[in-house]
Design a protein around this motif. Sequence first.
Motif, PDB file in Angstrom:
ATOM      1  N   VAL A  73     -11.383  14.669   4.134  1.00 16.51           N
ATOM      2  CA  VAL A  73     -10.562  13.104   4.735  1.00 16.51           C
ATOM      3  C   VAL A  73     -10.770  13.045   5.971  1.00 16.51           C
ATOM      4  CG1 VAL A  73      -8.690  11.729   4.467  1.00 16.51           C
ATOM      5  CG2 VAL A  73      -8.894  13.336   2.683  1.00 16.51           C
ATOM      6  N   GLY A  74     -11.349  11.925   6.801  1.00 17.69           N
ATOM      7  CA  GLY A  74     -11.412  11.680   7.992  1.00 17.69           C
ATOM      8  C   GLY A  74     -10.196  11.363   8.738  1.00 17.69           C
ATOM      9  N   VAL A  75      -9.035  11.930   8.329  1.00 20.03           N
ATOM     10  CA  VAL A  75      -7.887  11.939   9.176  1.00 20.03           C
ATOM     11  C   VAL A  75      -6.899  13.117   8.963  1.00 20.03           C
ATOM     12  CG1 VAL A  75      -6.543  10.659   7.092  1.00 20.03           C
ATOM     13  CG2 VAL A  75      -5.947  10.309   9.370  1.00 20.03           C
ATOM     14  N   VAL A  76      -6.033  13.340   9.885  1.00 21.94           N
ATOM     15  CA  VAL A  76      -5.327  14.483   9.797  1.00 21.94           C
ATOM     16  C   VAL A  76      -4.283  14.463   8.574  1.00 21.94           C
ATOM     17  CG1 VAL A  76      -5.340  15.097  12.222  1.00 21.94           C
ATOM     18  CG2 VAL A  76      -3.428  13.842  11.481  1.00 21.94           C
ATOM     19  N   PRO A  77      -3.873  15.605   7.960  1.00 23.99           N
ATOM     20  CA  PRO A  77      -2.982  15.478   6.981  1.00 23.99           C
ATOM     21  C   PRO A  77      -1.502  14.970   7.263  1.00 23.99           C
ATOM     22  CG  PRO A  77      -4.127  17.662   6.955  1.00 23.99           C
ATOM     23  CD  PRO A  77      -4.365  16.972   8.264  1.00 23.99           C
ATOM     24  N   MET A  78      -0.887  14.080   6.480  1.00 19.33           N
ATOM     25  CA  MET A  78       0.215  13.325   6.794  1.00 19.33           C
ATOM     26  C   MET A  78       1.049  13.152   5.685  1.00 19.33           C
ATOM     27  SD  MET A  78      -1.424   9.534   7.065  1.00 19.33           S
ATOM     28  CE  MET A  78      -2.772  10.156   7.749  1.00 19.33           C
ATOM     29  N   LYS A 108       0.665  -1.059   0.008  1.00 16.72           N
ATOM     30  CA  LYS A 108       0.073  -0.192  -0.015  1.00 16.72           C
ATOM     31  C   LYS A 108       0.965   1.132   0.001  1.00 16.72           C
ATOM     32  CE  LYS A 108      -3.774  -2.103   2.594  1.00 16.72           C
ATOM     33  NZ  LYS A 108      -4.561  -1.957   3.816  1.00 16.72           N
ATOM     34  N   ALA A 109       0.428   2.363  -0.869  1.00 22.32           N
ATOM     35  CA  ALA A 109       1.173   3.398  -0.834  1.00 22.32           C
ATOM     36  C   ALA A 109       0.357   4.670  -0.760  1.00 22.32           C
ATOM     37  CB  ALA A 109       2.220   3.511  -1.955  1.00 22.32           C
ATOM     38  N   TYR A 110       0.875   5.718   0.107  1.00 23.70           N
ATOM     39  CA  TYR A 110       0.106   7.007  -0.204  1.00 23.70           C
ATOM     40  C   TYR A 110       1.181   8.006  -0.288  1.00 23.70           C
ATOM     41  CZ  TYR A 110      -1.601  11.202   1.557  1.00 23.70           C
ATOM     42  OH  TYR A 110      -2.065  12.433   1.613  1.00 23.70           O
ATOM     43  N   VAL A 111       0.949   8.578  -1.635  1.00 26.92           N
ATOM     44  CA  VAL A 111       1.884   9.308  -2.223  1.00 26.92           C
ATOM     45  C   VAL A 111       1.169  10.869  -2.549  1.00 26.92           C
ATOM     46  CG1 VAL A 111       3.825   9.622  -3.828  1.00 26.92           C
ATOM     47  CG2 VAL A 111       3.047   7.493  -3.362  1.00 26.92           C
ATOM     48  N   PRO A 112       1.532  11.878  -1.294  1.00 25.53           N
ATOM     49  CA  PRO A 112       0.714  13.201  -1.653  1.00 25.53           C
ATOM     50  C   PRO A 112       1.298  14.177  -2.973  1.00 25.53           C
ATOM     51  CG  PRO A 112       1.954  13.111   0.374  1.00 25.53           C
ATOM     52  CD  PRO A 112       2.280  11.765  -0.215  1.00 25.53           C
ATOM     53  N   GLY A 113       2.606  13.948  -3.183  1.00 25.31           N
ATOM     54  CA  GLY A 113       3.022  15.249  -3.983  1.00 25.31           C
ATOM     55  C   GLY A 113       3.556  14.906  -5.360  1.00 25.31           C
ATOM     56  N   MET A 114       3.833  13.666  -5.455  1.00 27.18           N
ATOM     57  CA  MET A 114       4.538  13.080  -6.592  1.00 27.18           C
ATOM     58  C   MET A 114       4.114  11.735  -7.028  1.00 27.18           C
ATOM     59  SD  MET A 114       8.248  12.302  -4.927  1.00 27.18           S
ATOM     60  CE  MET A 114       8.725  11.327  -6.371  1.00 27.18           C
ATOM     61  N   MET A 115       4.605  11.165  -8.049  1.00 30.39           N
ATOM     62  CA  MET A 115       4.071   9.828  -8.660  1.00 30.39           C
ATOM     63  C   MET A 115       4.891   8.767  -7.829  1.00 30.39           C
ATOM     64  SD  MET A 115       2.003  10.198 -11.122  1.00 30.39           S
ATOM     65  CE  MET A 115       1.621  11.830 -10.682  1.00 30.39           C
ATOM     66  N   TRP A 116       4.093   7.793  -7.500  1.00 28.74           N
ATOM     67  CA  TRP A 116       4.731   6.515  -6.877  1.00 28.74           C
ATOM     68  C   TRP A 116       5.749   5.889  -7.741  1.00 28.74           C
ATOM     69  CZ3 TRP A 116       2.961   1.046  -7.188  1.00 28.74           C
ATOM     70  CH2 TRP A 116       3.525   0.219  -5.987  1.00 28.74           C
ATOM     71  N   ALA A 117       6.729   5.550  -7.308  1.00 28.10           N
ATOM     72  CA  ALA A 117       8.044   5.256  -8.027  1.00 28.10           C
ATOM     73  C   ALA A 117       7.708   4.188  -8.959  1.00 28.10           C
ATOM     74  CB  ALA A 117       9.228   4.784  -7.293  1.00 28.10           C
ATOM     75  N   THR A 118       6.903   2.938  -8.490  1.00 26.94           N
ATOM     76  CA  THR A 118       6.506   1.960  -9.345  1.00 26.94           C
ATOM     77  C   THR A 118       5.442   2.245 -10.498  1.00 26.94           C
ATOM     78  OG1 THR A 118       7.177   0.624  -7.577  1.00 26.94           O
ATOM     79  CG2 THR A 118       6.040  -0.237  -9.172  1.00 26.94           C
ATOM     80  N   LEU A 119       5.030   3.529 -10.744  1.00 26.20           N
ATOM     81  CA  LEU A 119       4.125   4.140 -11.682  1.00 26.20           C
ATOM     82  C   LEU A 119       4.956   5.153 -12.581  1.00 26.20           C
ATOM     83  CD1 LEU A 119       1.044   4.284  -9.758  1.00 26.20           C
ATOM     84  CD2 LEU A 119       1.605   2.503 -11.265  1.00 26.20           C
TER      85      LEU A 119
END
Length: 175
Positions: free
Chosen positions: A108-113, A7-18
């Motif tokens: 979103v139901g969670v604080v920014p991270m 699982k990956a959450y990537v806020p500001g750029m592309m996930w490396a594997t994509l």
Amino acid sequence: MQTRHGKAYVPGMMWATLQTDAYASVILRRVVTFLGVPDDVAAGVAKRMERQQVHYDGEHHYDVILDEQALYTNVGGPEVMRGQMERLLSDLDLSSLHLGILPTTTEVGVVPMPGFNMYDGQRVHYELVSSGVDVTDPDEVALHDRAFAALSSAASYGDAAGDLISKALAFWSKG
């Protein structure tokens, strides 16, 4: 890759594997320049492209959430970004990938991270400026899994994700 379910959450750029090779080249060149490390960009890009074969081996599955901002963070200019958006659109149909886009205006139901990667529900990894941090405490891993679930429930998938990516492609295609 050892991980069967990531699982990956990537806020500001592309996930490396994509990443496309052009996008990866820009990112890795920036790392080399910023950190002043030996220039191994070509080898790094080749390794990154090799790792992407996990999407086609039938043994791996990845749940990835990109913030909509990642579609607009300018990495390499319009040509690189157009290619990256086209890649994301083609990857939406991969059976190994569950790609979500978290719209900018969605609550979103969670604080920014910061972004993180989870490996088989056993380890969470954070990339820092010059190194990484691994979290393995089961309670902490469980909290990250809950955070990922909250992000996932707010993300857009399928056609809705494709619409957001297509909008970004149109933006990068203006000329």
